[in-house]
Design an enzyme around this catalytic site. Structure first.
Site, PDB file in Angstrom:
ATOM      1  N   TYR A  48       0.780  -1.065   0.137  1.00  0.00           N
ATOM      2  CA  TYR A  48       0.212   0.032  -0.145  1.00  0.00           C
ATOM      3  C   TYR A  48       0.967   1.543   0.155  1.00  0.00           C
ATOM      4  O   TYR A  48       0.458   2.343  -0.524  1.00  0.00           O
ATOM      5  CB  TYR A  48      -1.005   0.085   1.261  1.00  0.00           C
ATOM      6  CG  TYR A  48      -1.883  -0.953   1.282  1.00  0.00           C
ATOM      7  CD1 TYR A  48      -2.189  -2.085   0.427  1.00  0.00           C
ATOM      8  CD2 TYR A  48      -2.936  -1.377   2.424  1.00  0.00           C
ATOM      9  CE1 TYR A  48      -3.047  -2.912   0.277  1.00  0.00           C
ATOM     10  CE2 TYR A  48      -3.634  -2.224   2.698  1.00  0.00           C
ATOM     11  CZ  TYR A  48      -3.894  -3.167   1.632  1.00  0.00           C
ATOM     12  OH  TYR A  48      -4.922  -4.177   1.590  1.00  0.00           O
ATOM     13  N   HIS A 106       0.428 -11.715   1.989  1.00  0.00           N
ATOM     14  CA  HIS A 106      -0.555 -10.833   1.477  1.00  0.00           C
ATOM     15  C   HIS A 106      -1.647 -11.858   0.368  1.00  0.00           C
ATOM     16  O   HIS A 106      -3.025 -11.717   0.108  1.00  0.00           O
ATOM     17  CB  HIS A 106       0.051  -9.721   0.652  1.00  0.00           C
ATOM     18  CG  HIS A 106      -1.019  -8.577   0.429  1.00  0.00           C
ATOM     19  ND1 HIS A 106      -0.565  -7.406   0.424  1.00  0.00           N
ATOM     20  CD2 HIS A 106      -2.341  -8.510   0.237  1.00  0.00           C
ATOM     21  CE1 HIS A 106      -1.568  -6.525   0.249  1.00  0.00           C
ATOM     22  NE2 HIS A 106      -2.933  -7.324   0.122  1.00  0.00           N
TER      23      HIS A 106
HETATM   24  N1  NAP Z   1      -5.841  -8.466   1.883  1.00  0.00           N
HETATM   25  C1  NAP Z   1      -6.302  -8.230   0.858  1.00  0.00           C
HETATM   26  O1  NAP Z   1      -5.788  -8.579  -0.392  1.00  0.00           O
HETATM   27  C2  NAP Z   1      -7.211  -6.953   0.570  1.00  0.00           C
HETATM   28  C3  NAP Z   1      -7.821  -6.519  -0.590  1.00  0.00           C
HETATM   29  C4  NAP Z   1      -8.678  -5.414  -0.532  1.00  0.00           C
HETATM   30  C5  NAP Z   1      -8.991  -4.564   0.815  1.00  0.00           C
HETATM   31  N2  NAP Z   1      -8.169  -5.070   1.644  1.00  0.00           N
HETATM   32  C6  NAP Z   1      -8.310  -4.529   3.161  1.00  0.00           C
HETATM   33  O2  NAP Z   1      -9.663  -4.277   3.602  1.00  0.00           O
HETATM   34  C7  NAP Z   1     -10.113  -2.841   3.648  1.00  0.00           C
HETATM   35  C8  NAP Z   1     -11.466  -2.600   3.392  1.00  0.00           C
HETATM   36  O3  NAP Z   1     -11.845  -2.889   2.105  1.00  0.00           O
HETATM   37  P1  NAP Z   1     -12.172  -1.836   1.341  1.00  0.00           P
HETATM   38  O4  NAP Z   1     -11.188  -0.648   1.207  1.00  0.00           O
HETATM   39  O5  NAP Z   1     -12.569  -2.267  -0.011  1.00  0.00           O
HETATM   40  O6  NAP Z   1     -13.292  -0.977   2.182  1.00  0.00           O
HETATM   41  P2  NAP Z   1     -14.925  -1.130   2.221  1.00  0.00           P
HETATM   42  O7  NAP Z   1     -14.982  -0.459   3.740  1.00  0.00           O
HETATM   43  O8  NAP Z   1     -15.534  -2.417   1.832  1.00  0.00           O
HETATM   44  O9  NAP Z   1     -15.468  -0.030   1.245  1.00  0.00           O
HETATM   45  C9  NAP Z   1     -15.006   1.192   1.091  1.00  0.00           C
HETATM   46  C10 NAP Z   1     -15.754   1.937   0.315  1.00  0.00           C
HETATM   47  O10 NAP Z   1     -17.284   2.099   1.279  1.00  0.00           O
HETATM   48  C11 NAP Z   1     -17.531   3.330   1.268  1.00  0.00           C
HETATM   49  N3  NAP Z   1     -18.107   3.416   2.575  1.00  0.00           N
HETATM   50  C12 NAP Z   1     -17.493   3.133   3.819  1.00  0.00           C
HETATM   51  N4  NAP Z   1     -18.305   3.557   4.832  1.00  0.00           N
HETATM   52  C13 NAP Z   1     -19.306   4.175   4.277  1.00  0.00           C
HETATM   53  C14 NAP Z   1     -20.703   4.607   4.898  1.00  0.00           C
HETATM   54  N5  NAP Z   1     -20.516   4.582   6.485  1.00  0.00           N
HETATM   55  N6  NAP Z   1     -21.583   5.182   4.073  1.00  0.00           N
HETATM   56  C15 NAP Z   1     -21.231   5.019   2.808  1.00  0.00           C
HETATM   57  N7  NAP Z   1     -20.229   4.629   2.144  1.00  0.00           N
HETATM   58  C16 NAP Z   1     -19.059   3.862   2.882  1.00  0.00           C
HETATM   59  C17 NAP Z   1     -16.225   4.307   1.003  1.00  0.00           C
HETATM   60  O11 NAP Z   1     -16.773   5.359   0.443  1.00  0.00           O
HETATM   61  P3  NAP Z   1     -16.223   6.940   1.127  1.00  0.00           P
HETATM   62  O12 NAP Z   1     -14.984   6.840   1.248  1.00  0.00           O
HETATM   63  O13 NAP Z   1     -16.860   7.976   0.297  1.00  0.00           O
HETATM   64  O14 NAP Z   1     -16.920   6.867   2.530  1.00  0.00           O
HETATM   65  C18 NAP Z   1     -15.626   3.383   0.037  1.00  0.00           C
HETATM   66  O15 NAP Z   1     -16.013   3.710  -1.310  1.00  0.00           O
HETATM   67  C19 NAP Z   1      -8.970  -2.246   2.674  1.00  0.00           C
HETATM   68  O16 NAP Z   1      -8.852  -0.769   2.952  1.00  0.00           O
HETATM   69  C20 NAP Z   1      -7.742  -2.910   2.936  1.00  0.00           C
HETATM   70  O17 NAP Z   1      -7.160  -2.462   4.467  1.00  0.00           O
HETATM   71  C21 NAP Z   1      -7.587  -6.205   1.822  1.00  0.00           C
END
Ligand code: NAP
Length: 279
Positions: A48, A106
């Protein structure tokens, strides 16, 4: 007291703040507010490119180090025994800490044999640099192999999980082995936010759709949910999911939103053969 999921001696705060895709400026803008709002679990990764900023924000927060749970992930190009240990040292340096709470592999896709990868994870614990170890994006077979190969318990498998993706097979095996499930992409890159069933449910419970989905995740045994928002006003909202309970029929109705071809994160060359629940 934080709400935690216990797994093989690790107490993992149930909601983690995810930092995927956040550049330096974003981390400095949002992470201090996330810590003030009460997030005590931060999920980052070598790839990241923001471990240093995460380290800055945790150090500047004034919160005792022992109260923040930091997860980072070793990138596949660092799995070679010549690079693994040095990459962990670099993560420690960037994170400005002398231990990582949870270190994950990862992705599985790598030419380095699994015993060597698991051996290197174990060595980082034995050297006192890492408290707990885990894997990410592992299918059931790989997870079983990792568990068998490791002297030190594997505490989690982190993988994609949201209402549209049926992960029942992998979740059952993860739970049976005593590992925490750490779910990512709970919001299905925002797709859940316009779901009519979730919208009706949110209105009925007087919650937001994001809260309904986060509650659905953490109401399942042994599930930790990662959540990312760039909106400071949404931080407290995403933590406020422990003061209500979804009824069984609503839990089932959310599970029933699962549909084929709903996997979002599937990078060629890195992904395993996923455990399918589709016909
Ligand atoms: N191990 C892996 O390979 C892997 C892969 C992917 C992700 N991850 C981890 O998992 C974390 C979470 O996944 P993700 O980043 O896809 O996040 P997520 O929480 O599933 O989705 C993020 C999206 O949801 C929106 N959101 C969040 N809270 C909200 C709310 N209360 N109301 C409306 N919209 C909301 C955000 O928009 P806004 O910003 O506009 O609020 C953003 O567009 C990543 O950041 C990373 O740390 C790991």
């Amino acid at each position: 007291m934080q709400n935690v999921v216990q797994a093989h001696g690790a107490a993992i705060p149930t909601i983690g703040y995810g930092t995927y895709g956040m550049n330096s400026q974003e981390v400095h803008r949002v992470l201090p507010a996330a810590l003030r709002a009460g997030f005590r679990h931060i999920d980052t990764a070598q790839v990241y490119g923001n471990e240093a900023e995460v380290g800055d924000c945790v150090a500047a927060s004034g919160i005792p180090r022992a109260e923040v749970f930091i997860t980072t992930k070793v990138w596949v190009s660092n799995y070679h025994p010549r690079h693994f240990g040095a990459s962990v040292d670099e993560s420690l340096h960037k994170l400005k800490t002398d231990y990582i709470d949870l270190l994950l592999l990862h992705w599985p896709g790598s030419d380095i044999p699994l015993p060597e990868q698991i051996g290197a994870l174990n060595a980082s614990v034995k050297a006192g640099k890492v408290r707990h170890i885990g894997v990410s994006n592992y299918n059931r077979e790989l997870m079983d192999d990792a568990i068998r190969l490791s002297d030190i318990p594997i505490v989690t498998n982190q993988f994609e999980y949201h209402p549209y993706l049926n992960q029942s097979l992998l979740i059952e095996s993860t739970r049976e082995a005593g590992l925490a499930v750490t779910g990512y992409c709970g919001m299905a890159v925002g797709n859940v936010l316009s779901d009519p069933v979730l919208k009706e449910m949110a209105a009925r419970y007087g919650k937001t759709i994001a809260q309904i989905v986060l509650r659905w995740l953490v109401q399942q045994d042994g599930v930790v949910a990662l959540s990312r928002t760039s909106k400071i006003e949404r931080l407290p909202e995403n933590l406020a999911v422990f003061d209500f309970e979804l009824q069984d029929e609503d839990m089932a109705a959310i599970h029933a939103r699962a549909r084929p071809n709903s996997r979002i994160v599937n990078p060629p060359g890195l992904s395993p053969q996923w455990d399918s629940t589709e016909p």
